[in-house]
Motif scaffolding. Structure first.
Motif, PDB file in Angstrom:
ATOM      1  N   THR A   4      10.740   5.030  -2.706  1.00 43.89           N
ATOM      2  CA  THR A   4      11.132   6.001  -3.439  1.00 43.89           C
ATOM      3  C   THR A   4      12.385   6.307  -3.054  1.00 43.89           C
ATOM      4  O   THR A   4      12.960   6.268  -1.742  1.00 43.89           O
ATOM      5  CB  THR A   4      10.349   7.315  -3.471  1.00 43.89           C
ATOM      6  OG1 THR A   4      10.421   7.896  -2.225  1.00 43.89           O
ATOM      7  CG2 THR A   4       8.970   6.972  -3.887  1.00 43.89           C
ATOM      8  N   PRO A  60      -0.408  11.625   0.101  1.00 45.96           N
ATOM      9  CA  PRO A  60      -0.835  12.655   0.910  1.00 45.96           C
ATOM     10  C   PRO A  60      -1.741  13.671  -0.262  1.00 45.96           C
ATOM     11  O   PRO A  60      -1.046  13.953  -1.280  1.00 45.96           O
ATOM     12  CB  PRO A  60      -0.112  13.255   1.572  1.00 45.96           C
ATOM     13  CG  PRO A  60       1.116  12.932   1.247  1.00 45.96           C
ATOM     14  CD  PRO A  60       1.026  11.503   0.353  1.00 45.96           C
ATOM     15  N   THR A 105       0.891  -1.177   0.079  1.00 45.27           N
ATOM     16  CA  THR A 105      -0.026  -0.078   0.032  1.00 45.27           C
ATOM     17  C   THR A 105       0.816   1.348  -0.028  1.00 45.27           C
ATOM     18  O   THR A 105       1.708   1.253   0.543  1.00 45.27           O
ATOM     19  CB  THR A 105      -0.906  -0.005   1.141  1.00 45.27           C
ATOM     20  OG1 THR A 105      -0.152  -0.118   2.404  1.00 45.27           O
ATOM     21  CG2 THR A 105      -2.134  -0.831   1.302  1.00 45.27           C
ATOM     22  N   HIS A 106       0.255   2.217  -0.529  1.00 45.02           N
ATOM     23  CA  HIS A 106       1.040   3.667  -0.642  1.00 45.02           C
ATOM     24  C   HIS A 106      -0.004   4.785  -0.330  1.00 45.02           C
ATOM     25  O   HIS A 106      -1.178   4.528  -0.962  1.00 45.02           O
ATOM     26  CB  HIS A 106       1.256   3.916  -2.262  1.00 45.02           C
ATOM     27  CG  HIS A 106       2.424   3.082  -2.588  1.00 45.02           C
ATOM     28  ND1 HIS A 106       3.938   2.991  -2.509  1.00 45.02           N
ATOM     29  CD2 HIS A 106       2.324   1.915  -3.663  1.00 45.02           C
ATOM     30  CE1 HIS A 106       4.299   2.064  -3.040  1.00 45.02           C
ATOM     31  NE2 HIS A 106       3.482   1.456  -3.831  1.00 45.02           N
ATOM     32  N   ASP A 107       0.391   5.565   0.671  1.00 44.36           N
ATOM     33  CA  ASP A 107      -0.572   6.381   1.163  1.00 44.36           C
ATOM     34  C   ASP A 107      -0.158   7.693   0.385  1.00 44.36           C
ATOM     35  O   ASP A 107       0.985   8.398   0.809  1.00 44.36           O
ATOM     36  CB  ASP A 107      -0.624   6.535   2.407  1.00 44.36           C
ATOM     37  CG  ASP A 107      -1.398   5.369   3.271  1.00 44.36           C
ATOM     38  OD1 ASP A 107      -0.851   4.894   4.370  1.00 44.36           O
ATOM     39  OD2 ASP A 107      -2.064   4.836   2.712  1.00 44.36           O
ATOM     40  N   LEU A 151       5.561  15.378   6.143  1.00 40.65           N
ATOM     41  CA  LEU A 151       4.372  14.441   5.999  1.00 40.65           C
ATOM     42  C   LEU A 151       3.197  14.744   4.859  1.00 40.65           C
ATOM     43  O   LEU A 151       2.848  13.942   4.434  1.00 40.65           O
ATOM     44  CB  LEU A 151       3.953  14.187   7.376  1.00 40.65           C
ATOM     45  CG  LEU A 151       4.795  13.476   8.434  1.00 40.65           C
ATOM     46  CD1 LEU A 151       3.978  13.442   9.774  1.00 40.65           C
ATOM     47  CD2 LEU A 151       4.936  12.040   7.970  1.00 40.65           C
ATOM     48  N   THR A 152       3.228  16.260   4.942  1.00 36.32           N
ATOM     49  CA  THR A 152       2.009  16.324   3.852  1.00 36.32           C
ATOM     50  C   THR A 152       2.679  16.044   2.453  1.00 36.32           C
ATOM     51  O   THR A 152       1.805  16.194   1.447  1.00 36.32           O
ATOM     52  CB  THR A 152       1.842  17.831   3.882  1.00 36.32           C
ATOM     53  OG1 THR A 152       2.904  18.520   3.688  1.00 36.32           O
ATOM     54  CG2 THR A 152       1.187  18.225   5.223  1.00 36.32           C
ATOM     55  N   ASN A 153       3.811  15.639   2.091  1.00 40.15           N
ATOM     56  CA  ASN A 153       4.154  15.424   0.726  1.00 40.15           C
ATOM     57  C   ASN A 153       4.915  14.195   0.536  1.00 40.15           C
ATOM     58  O   ASN A 153       5.085  13.979  -0.567  1.00 40.15           O
ATOM     59  CB  ASN A 153       5.273  16.643   0.168  1.00 40.15           C
ATOM     60  CG  ASN A 153       4.907  16.616  -1.409  1.00 40.15           C
ATOM     61  OD1 ASN A 153       3.950  16.264  -1.916  1.00 40.15           O
ATOM     62  ND2 ASN A 153       5.841  17.041  -1.912  1.00 40.15           N
ATOM     63  N   SER A 154       4.977  13.516   1.566  1.00 42.33           N
ATOM     64  CA  SER A 154       5.870  12.025   1.198  1.00 42.33           C
ATOM     65  C   SER A 154       4.882  11.116   1.221  1.00 42.33           C
ATOM     66  O   SER A 154       3.731  10.965   2.319  1.00 42.33           O
ATOM     67  CB  SER A 154       7.081  12.005   2.152  1.00 42.33           C
ATOM     68  OG  SER A 154       6.386  12.238   3.610  1.00 42.33           O
ATOM     69  N   VAL A 155       5.151  10.229   0.530  1.00 41.00           N
ATOM     70  CA  VAL A 155       4.271   8.896   0.174  1.00 41.00           C
ATOM     71  C   VAL A 155       4.655   7.944   1.257  1.00 41.00           C
ATOM     72  O   VAL A 155       5.890   7.644   1.448  1.00 41.00           O
ATOM     73  CB  VAL A 155       4.297   8.402  -0.765  1.00 41.00           C
ATOM     74  CG1 VAL A 155       3.382   7.145  -1.142  1.00 41.00           C
ATOM     75  CG2 VAL A 155       4.168   9.220  -1.833  1.00 41.00           C
ATOM     76  N   TYR A 156       3.799   7.221   1.885  1.00 40.24           N
ATOM     77  CA  TYR A 156       3.932   6.355   3.018  1.00 40.24           C
ATOM     78  C   TYR A 156       3.809   4.973   2.328  1.00 40.24           C
ATOM     79  O   TYR A 156       2.503   5.056   1.774  1.00 40.24           O
ATOM     80  CB  TYR A 156       2.961   6.513   4.373  1.00 40.24           C
ATOM     81  CG  TYR A 156       3.166   5.320   4.987  1.00 40.24           C
ATOM     82  CD1 TYR A 156       2.117   4.401   5.056  1.00 40.24           C
ATOM     83  CD2 TYR A 156       4.101   5.044   5.869  1.00 40.24           C
ATOM     84  CE1 TYR A 156       2.120   3.183   5.948  1.00 40.24           C
ATOM     85  CE2 TYR A 156       4.025   4.028   6.800  1.00 40.24           C
ATOM     86  CZ  TYR A 156       3.156   3.206   7.213  1.00 40.24           C
ATOM     87  OH  TYR A 156       3.402   2.293   7.697  1.00 40.24           O
ATOM     88  N   SER A 157       4.614   4.072   2.327  1.00 40.94           N
ATOM     89  CA  SER A 157       4.455   2.921   1.727  1.00 40.94           C
ATOM     90  C   SER A 157       4.541   1.625   2.790  1.00 40.94           C
ATOM     91  O   SER A 157       5.482   1.862   3.311  1.00 40.94           O
ATOM     92  CB  SER A 157       5.322   2.679   0.400  1.00 40.94           C
ATOM     93  OG  SER A 157       5.358   3.724  -0.210  1.00 40.94           O
TER      94      SER A 157
END
Lengths: 281, 422
Positions: free
Chosen positions: B168, A135, A131-133, B195-201
């Motif tokens: 990434t 923003p 999964t990728h979240d 946090l507002t711009n990085s993707v959490y995988s």
């Protein structure tokens, strides 16, 4: 606000990935507009974007096997999200051989587009979930008016574009000489790209391109079909547009409004892209 | 004097090791011994250490003879060879073409000339000779009991590589979370990140995908991505599974590859699991510098290099990652500092290389406990235990981080006599 969609077909997934990489090359940040039938990637013509604007539209039915959305309200059944295009394109690229791809709007501390990928494992028959979240920022309704479909201007000349790859290599070389490019075309299927400096003038001529039938009513029958309509534009904007086109489009038209704006109208299979580059002031 | 001979395919493996180590640092120690040829590398922040040992059997021919100097103490001298990655990496750049073209590769050294000679005998009678100058510098060793780690995972590199593709390149750190039932690899959750711009995988790997799966404690460790990638590429090249040994957050983790012909260990620091990660490693290193710079300058050995400026430009990313708070351990900063100081005090250069002799690095016999600069952040340290060999190793520690905030009471520490000049 709700949004859930699923892609199960590999070809659709790859196409969607290609569209998102194209958008990533065209605009660093863009708006994703979700409506019951369509998905749009929008870049509005603000000063921040250098006056360039983009409108990309795809029919959700062409891609998604499941698609559910609930907009802001019943009368305004749309969702506008601002996101960094590259985040979406990178996430989609990891779904190369995916069995399924799900996208949904979630709220994990802040609004996200969660891309959930089920990958077939190379070694066993089981699958892995990734999964990728991503923003996103929800755009409030009062700003929606700036993000509507742009009106197509009445063009002075409308012409089919040559092979974009050729155009791109020409423009790339020209960029080294000058930033100021003149793009001109006539109703005789001729398109020229010109740069002029003190020392040198370079012009590339494209012939026999063909012209689409002019839609506008005051299309001049009396206009000389040899007469060129020209626009002076920033070459880098044109180059950015051309760099985004990895695949040659199904259809590509260029509409020129003399001294005002260049409008590119492309069709990539079933995805339409419109790109506007204003004239240099 | 070192002399070894390799075939084309062995050169490829050798080159891959160098490439993996280059991800850690800009410098490489060539450390031959009777056990084989070891390559070592430590990064400037002291948060990553790489070690690859090629056993004599790996080579077509391996010969190592020490020149025993007449000293007060009879000791086996090391080669003490430190090479810049910039010099050696280009030699082993195009490994595929090297493998195809090189029939034989000879590497030999002469310590009297401070040169390493690498000769490639290629096809068509072509002979390429590279002379690389080295600087005399004692290599560091890290003592790490990987077998004592609660968690051990052995996995084929392919699986991890597939996982890492998801992340990434802008993300520096990755988190590995394990329970006896599953393993999760995810982007790390640093509060200071945008946090507002990085993707959490995140992705899950089932226990059955591992060749060996032992999870003693449920834990989540965060470590640097870049170094892991380097190790993975190396392990894929030699087609050997990679073993990951780790414990609780803050304790270093080991990535190791054990093959018949070679052994590789990469020790990486991990992020401590606590909210106030105030310090950056730079403050830590500064304190190290303060502690160690004295001996360097006064020692004025020929080993004090002028390579110091390089450290500035190198990888000085604020590795806030590597601050540690393990209240149960005495800060290992002192472990590094004091034993070294003690040795230097004694003026010893002849301490034999203590391979794995932990008693040389007493964990709790720190007399200078009180001297550690007051700021709590300076006590935090990535747990690396260095088998410090001699004060000659000081140069790697002389990190000229110039504009760092000094702990306010550090100056007093300097002056209270715990670091005597010599």
């Amino acid at each position: 606000m709700k949004f859930r969609a699923k892609i199960v077909d590999t070809a659709c997934l790859n196409h969607f990935t290609r569209v998102s990489s194209m958008i990533a090359k065209l605009a660093k940040t863009c708006t994703l507009r979700i409506s019951p039938d369509k998905l749009n990637f929008v870049l509005s013509d603000k000063v921040a974007n250098g006056g360039v604007s983009m409108w990309c539209e795809l029919e959700q039915e062409d891609f998604f096997s499941e698609f559910q959305m609930e907009g802001v309200s019943a009368e305004n059944n749309e969702i506008y999200l601002e996101l960094t295009s590259e985040n979406l394109s990178r996430a989609l690229k990891t779904a190369q051989n995916a069995r399924t791809l799900k996208i949904k709007l979630t709220n994990k501390h802040f609004p996200c587009l969660t891309v959930s990928i089920e990958l077939q494992l190379s070694v066993s028959s089981s699958s892995r979930v990734v999964t990728h979240d991503i923003p996103v920022k929800v755009i409030p309704r009062k700003l929606w008016k700036d993000l509507q479909e742009p009106t197509i201007p009445d063009a002075d000349v409308s012409i089919y574009l040559p092979v974009l790859k050729t155009m791109k290599s020409v423009v790339e070389k020209m960029k080294n000489i000058s930033n100021h490019l003149i793009i001109e075309a006539n109703l005789n299927g001729e398109l020229n790209l010109k740069i002029e400096t003190e020392l040198v003038c370079v012009t590339t001529h494209f012939k026999d391109l063909g012209n689409p039938p002019l839609a506008s009513k005051n299309a001049s029958q009396d206009r000389n079909s040899e007469q060129m309509a020209e626009v002076h534009i920033d070459i880098r904007k044109l180059l950015q547009f051309l760099a985004g086109q990895q695949v040659n489009p199904t259809k590509a038209t260029c509409n020129i409004v003399k001294d005002k704006i260049v409008h590119f109208d492309l069709l990539h299979e079933d995805v339409s892209l419109q790109y506007f580059i204003p004239a240099l002031s | 004097m070192l002399k070894c001979v390799m075939s084309g395919s062995q050169v490829k493996v050798f080159g891959k090791a160098i490439q993996a180590l280059s991800r850690i640092s800009d410098e490489l120690w060539l450390d031959p011994s009777e056990k084989g040829l070891a390559l070592r590398s430590v990064n400037s922040c002291r948060s990553a250490y790489g070690y690859v040992l090629f056993s004599p059997v790996f080579f077509q021919h391996y010969q190592w003879s020490t020149s025993v100097k007449m000293n007060d103490t009879d000791m086996m001298l090391n080669l003490n060879c430190r090479l810049g990655m910039k010099s050696i990496l280009p030699i082993f750049r195009c490994l595929n073409s090297l493998e195809k073209n090189v029939e034989k590769c000879k590497i030999f050294t002469r310590s009297d000339k401070c040169k390493v000679v690498i000769q490639f005998f290629c096809r068509h009678g072509i002979k390429k000779i590279h002379n690389v100058c080295f600087q005399e510098s004692q290599p560091l060793q890290v003592i790490f009991q990987k077998n004592m780690c609660a968690n051990t995972l052995v996995i084929k590199p392919r699986v991890l590589t597939e996982a890492l593709v998801l992340f990434t390149s802008s993300q520096e750190e990755v988190t590995l979370a394990v329970t006896p039932l599953k393993v999760c690899i995810k982007s790390s959750n640093e509060e200071s990140m945008d946090l507002t711009n990085s993707v959490y995988s995140e992705m899950f790997v089932g226990p059955d995908e591992f060749d060996f799966f032992q999870v003693g404690i449920d834990t989540e460790i965060t470590f640097c991505f870049k170094e892991l990638k380097g190790v993975l590429t190396f392990s894929e090249a030699i087609r050997a599974p990679i073993a990951i040994h780790f414990d609780f957050p803050g304790k270093p983790m080991a990535l190791s590859i054990d093959d018949m012909l070679l052994e590789a260990n990469f020790i990486l620091a991990t992020l401590a699991d606590e909210p106030s990660r105030a310090s950056s490693l730079q403050t830590l290193c500064l304190s190290q510098k303060q502690k160690r710079s004295e001996p360097i300058h006064s020692k004025a050995g020929k080993n004090v290099t002028s390579k110091v400026p390089e450290y500035i430009s190198r990888k000085v990313e604020p590795k806030r990652l590597y601050s540690n708070e393990t209240p149960t351990n005495i800060s290992t900063l002192e472990n590094c500092g004091s034993p070294l100081m003690k040795r230097v005090n004694k003026g010893i250069t002849e301490v034999p290389k203590s391979n794995g002799d932990i008693s040389e690095v007493p964990e709790s016999s720190v007399s200078d406990t009180e001297e550690v600069p007051g700021s709590p952040s300076l006590r935090k340290f990535s747990c690396m235990f260095f088998g410090a060999v001699s004060s000659d190793q000081q140069e790697p520690f002389s990190l000229p981080f110039q504009s760092l905030a000094t702990a306010s009471d550090s100056e007093e520490d300097m002056n209270n006599g715990s670091f005597s000049t010599f």
